[in-house]
Structures are given as C-alpha cells and as structure tokens.
Design a protein around this motif. Structure first.
Motif, PDB file in Angstrom:
ATOM      1  N   ALA A  43      12.702 -74.350 -26.464  1.00 23.91           N
ATOM      2  CA  ALA A  43      13.823 -74.858 -27.232  1.00 23.91           C
ATOM      3  C   ALA A  43      14.025 -76.647 -27.176  1.00 23.91           C
ATOM      4  O   ALA A  43      14.274 -77.066 -28.220  1.00 23.91           O
ATOM      5  N   LYS A  44      13.830 -76.936 -26.024  1.00 23.70           N
ATOM      6  CA  LYS A  44      13.729 -78.630 -25.771  1.00 23.70           C
ATOM      7  C   LYS A  44      12.705 -79.127 -26.482  1.00 23.70           C
ATOM      8  O   LYS A  44      12.872 -80.064 -27.224  1.00 23.70           O
ATOM      9  N   ALA A  47      13.289 -78.615 -30.186  1.00 20.76           N
ATOM     10  CA  ALA A  47      14.281 -79.201 -30.766  1.00 20.76           C
ATOM     11  C   ALA A  47      14.062 -81.001 -30.567  1.00 20.76           C
ATOM     12  O   ALA A  47      14.373 -81.746 -31.743  1.00 20.76           O
ATOM     13  N   THR A  52      15.926 -77.577 -35.863  1.00 17.63           N
ATOM     14  CA  THR A  52      17.149 -77.035 -35.139  1.00 17.63           C
ATOM     15  C   THR A  52      17.205 -75.370 -34.621  1.00 17.63           C
ATOM     16  O   THR A  52      16.401 -74.707 -35.397  1.00 17.63           O
ATOM     17  N   ILE A  53      17.620 -75.088 -33.557  1.00 16.13           N
ATOM     18  CA  ILE A  53      17.511 -74.090 -32.934  1.00 16.13           C
ATOM     19  C   ILE A  53      18.754 -73.424 -33.265  1.00 16.13           C
ATOM     20  O   ILE A  53      19.959 -73.679 -33.208  1.00 16.13           O
ATOM     21  N   SER A  65      18.308 -70.962 -24.747  1.00 18.99           N
ATOM     22  CA  SER A  65      17.648 -71.742 -25.958  1.00 18.99           C
ATOM     23  C   SER A  65      18.284 -72.914 -26.377  1.00 18.99           C
ATOM     24  O   SER A  65      18.196 -74.006 -26.718  1.00 18.99           O
ATOM     25  N   ALA A  69      17.985 -76.716 -26.226  1.00 19.78           N
ATOM     26  CA  ALA A  69      17.988 -77.636 -27.487  1.00 19.78           C
ATOM     27  C   ALA A  69      19.167 -78.796 -27.182  1.00 19.78           C
ATOM     28  O   ALA A  69      18.756 -79.755 -27.608  1.00 19.78           O
TER      29      ALA A  69
END
Length: 70
Positions: A43-44, A47, A52-53, A65, A69
């Motif tokens: 997620a990092k 993002a 966008t998560i 997650s 982000a």
C-alpha cells in the motif's frame, strides 16, 4: 519454491480491483504478521505512485493497507 521478501503477488477475484487511480486492498481480519507487513509495504509503494488505496476498513489487512498508504 519458497516465497521471499522480494516476491510480489497480487491476487484478484471478482470485480476489478483497480479503477483509474484507485486500488482496493482487502483481506483477512486475522492475518499473519507477514501478511500485515506485506499489505503495509504494498500500500505504501502504491500510494507513493499516486494511486489511492480503498477498502472496507476492517481490522487486519484493511487497516494495514490504510496505515501503509498514509
């Protein structure tokens, strides 16, 4: 072969997970430590690439997650 930290897997079932600049990340509420760390890192990275998560916000993978982000 064994899964190592450099391997990347993305499993999708059902409707599209990626729509434009959004990626849905959902998973188990009782995830393993490895699963939580992997979701956070993925997620990092995603993002940071401008995507966008989104998720249902449940405990476990969903929270990891969103945390990654942010």
């Amino acid at each position: 072969s064994d899964v190592c930290s450099s391997d990347l897997f993305l499993f999708a079932q059902g409707a599209r997970l990626v729509d434009g600049n959004h990626l849905a990340m959902v998973g188990s509420r009782e995830a393993t430590k490895y699963g939580l760390e992997s979701a956070h890192k993925l997620a990092k990275d995603v993002a940071n690439g401008g995507i966008t998560i989104v998720s249902g916000g449940a405990y476990g993978i969903d929270v990891a997650s969103h945390d990654g982000a942010v």
